[in-house]
Design a protein around this motif. Structure first.
Motif, PDB file in Angstrom:
ATOM      1  N   UNK A 127       0.752  -1.197   0.090  1.00  0.00           N
ATOM      2  CA  UNK A 127      -0.007   0.146  -0.005  1.00  0.00           C
ATOM      3  C   UNK A 127       0.720   1.443   0.118  1.00  0.00           C
ATOM      4  N   UNK A 128       2.088   1.222   0.863  1.00  0.00           N
ATOM      5  CA  UNK A 128       2.861   2.302   0.656  1.00  0.00           C
ATOM      6  C   UNK A 128       3.532   2.547  -0.297  1.00  0.00           C
ATOM      7  N   UNK A 129       3.735   1.542  -1.295  1.00  0.00           N
ATOM      8  CA  UNK A 129       4.451   1.870  -2.425  1.00  0.00           C
ATOM      9  C   UNK A 129       4.057   2.830  -3.542  1.00  0.00           C
ATOM     10  N   UNK A 130       2.687   3.079  -3.575  1.00  0.00           N
ATOM     11  CA  UNK A 130       2.097   3.814  -4.508  1.00  0.00           C
ATOM     12  C   UNK A 130       2.315   3.293  -5.755  1.00  0.00           C
ATOM     13  N   UNK A 131       2.044   2.209  -6.336  1.00  0.00           N
ATOM     14  CA  UNK A 131       2.202   1.629  -7.439  1.00  0.00           C
ATOM     15  C   UNK A 131       3.554   1.210  -7.789  1.00  0.00           C
ATOM     16  N   UNK A 132       4.389   1.048  -6.731  1.00  0.00           N
ATOM     17  CA  UNK A 132       5.876   0.871  -6.988  1.00  0.00           C
ATOM     18  C   UNK A 132       6.437   1.886  -7.285  1.00  0.00           C
ATOM     19  N   UNK A 133       6.203   3.194  -7.089  1.00  0.00           N
ATOM     20  CA  UNK A 133       6.770   4.455  -7.276  1.00  0.00           C
ATOM     21  C   UNK A 133       7.767   4.874  -6.365  1.00  0.00           C
ATOM     22  N   UNK A 134       7.864   4.237  -5.031  1.00  0.00           N
ATOM     23  CA  UNK A 134       8.474   4.655  -4.151  1.00  0.00           C
ATOM     24  C   UNK A 134       9.585   3.416  -3.845  1.00  0.00           C
ATOM     25  N   UNK A 135      10.804   3.760  -4.250  1.00  0.00           N
ATOM     26  CA  UNK A 135      11.878   2.512  -4.116  1.00  0.00           C
ATOM     27  C   UNK A 135      12.084   2.091  -2.925  1.00  0.00           C
ATOM     28  N   UNK A 136      12.189   2.803  -1.602  1.00  0.00           N
ATOM     29  CA  UNK A 136      12.399   2.014  -0.429  1.00  0.00           C
ATOM     30  C   UNK A 136      11.272   1.190  -0.034  1.00  0.00           C
ATOM     31  N   UNK A 137       9.921   1.619  -0.353  1.00  0.00           N
ATOM     32  CA  UNK A 137       8.791   0.984   0.283  1.00  0.00           C
ATOM     33  C   UNK A 137       8.861  -0.341  -0.913  1.00  0.00           C
ATOM     34  N   UNK A 138       9.262  -0.204  -2.040  1.00  0.00           N
ATOM     35  CA  UNK A 138       9.044  -1.518  -3.014  1.00  0.00           C
ATOM     36  C   UNK A 138      10.152  -2.397  -2.674  1.00  0.00           C
ATOM     37  N   UNK A 139      11.233  -2.083  -2.472  1.00  0.00           N
ATOM     38  CA  UNK A 139      12.368  -2.951  -1.815  1.00  0.00           C
ATOM     39  C   UNK A 139      11.788  -3.598  -0.346  1.00  0.00           C
ATOM     40  N   UNK A 140      11.193  -3.138   0.544  1.00  0.00           N
ATOM     41  CA  UNK A 140      10.611  -3.431   1.600  1.00  0.00           C
ATOM     42  C   UNK A 140       9.583  -4.495   1.485  1.00  0.00           C
ATOM     43  N   UNK A 141       8.734  -4.263   0.351  1.00  0.00           N
ATOM     44  CA  UNK A 141       7.625  -4.901  -0.191  1.00  0.00           C
ATOM     45  C   UNK A 141       8.280  -6.240  -0.519  1.00  0.00           C
ATOM     46  N   UNK A 142       9.217  -6.179  -1.523  1.00  0.00           N
ATOM     47  CA  UNK A 142      10.106  -7.456  -2.096  1.00  0.00           C
ATOM     48  C   UNK A 142      10.570  -8.494  -0.923  1.00  0.00           C
ATOM     49  N   UNK A 143      11.261  -7.601   0.158  1.00  0.00           N
ATOM     50  CA  UNK A 143      11.789  -8.106   1.205  1.00  0.00           C
ATOM     51  C   UNK A 143      10.867  -9.150   1.910  1.00  0.00           C
ATOM     52  N   UNK A 144       9.756  -8.401   2.445  1.00  0.00           N
ATOM     53  CA  UNK A 144       8.454  -8.979   2.989  1.00  0.00           C
ATOM     54  C   UNK A 144       7.902 -10.210   2.312  1.00  0.00           C
ATOM     55  N   UNK A 145       7.854 -10.158   0.839  1.00  0.00           N
ATOM     56  CA  UNK A 145       7.171 -11.062   0.103  1.00  0.00           C
ATOM     57  C   UNK A 145       8.125 -12.278   0.190  1.00  0.00           C
TER      58      UNK A 145
END
Length: 109
Positions: A18-36
């Motif tokens: 939710x925090x990536x805003x469509x994977x436009x925020x790199x830090x949140x996108x990396x955290x998403x991949x790590x949690x996944x």
């Protein structure tokens, strides 16, 4: 314990998506991949000793309930009375599912 950890990682994954805003925020996108990766790894580890139906139901339930409870706190989402009621139904179902999964001693012949 591993299944609970997997559920926690699932909550982290859902909130980070939710925090990536469509994977436009790199830090949140990396955290998403790590949690996944963490949630899949811990879930697969837990499923070595737990039936897949029970394990998946508990994992998904933890993810659903955790996300529904933390979403309002972190993202200003709403938690209405009907949502809270149905979350209670999910939690109750998970408890009874786990209780039904207990091994019962077989009678001696």
């Amino acid at each position: 314990m591993i299944l609970l950890l997997a559920g926690g990682f699932e909550v982290g994954y859902a909130l980070c998506v939710s925090a990536t805003h469509g994977f436009t925020r790199p830090a949140w996108s990396l955290a998403t991949v790590a949690f996944f990766i963490l949630t899949l790894w811990t879930l697969s580890t837990a499923l070595r000793t737990i039936d897949v139906a029970t394990g998946y139901a508990v994992w998904a339930g933890i993810g659903t309930v955790g996300t529904a409870l933390l979403g309002p706190a972190l993202f200003n989402e709403s938690l209405t009375t009907p949502k809270a009621l149905w979350l209670t139904v999910i939690i109750t179902g998970l408890i009874y599912l786990k209780l039904a999964d207990r091994s019962h001693p077989t009678p001696r012949a």
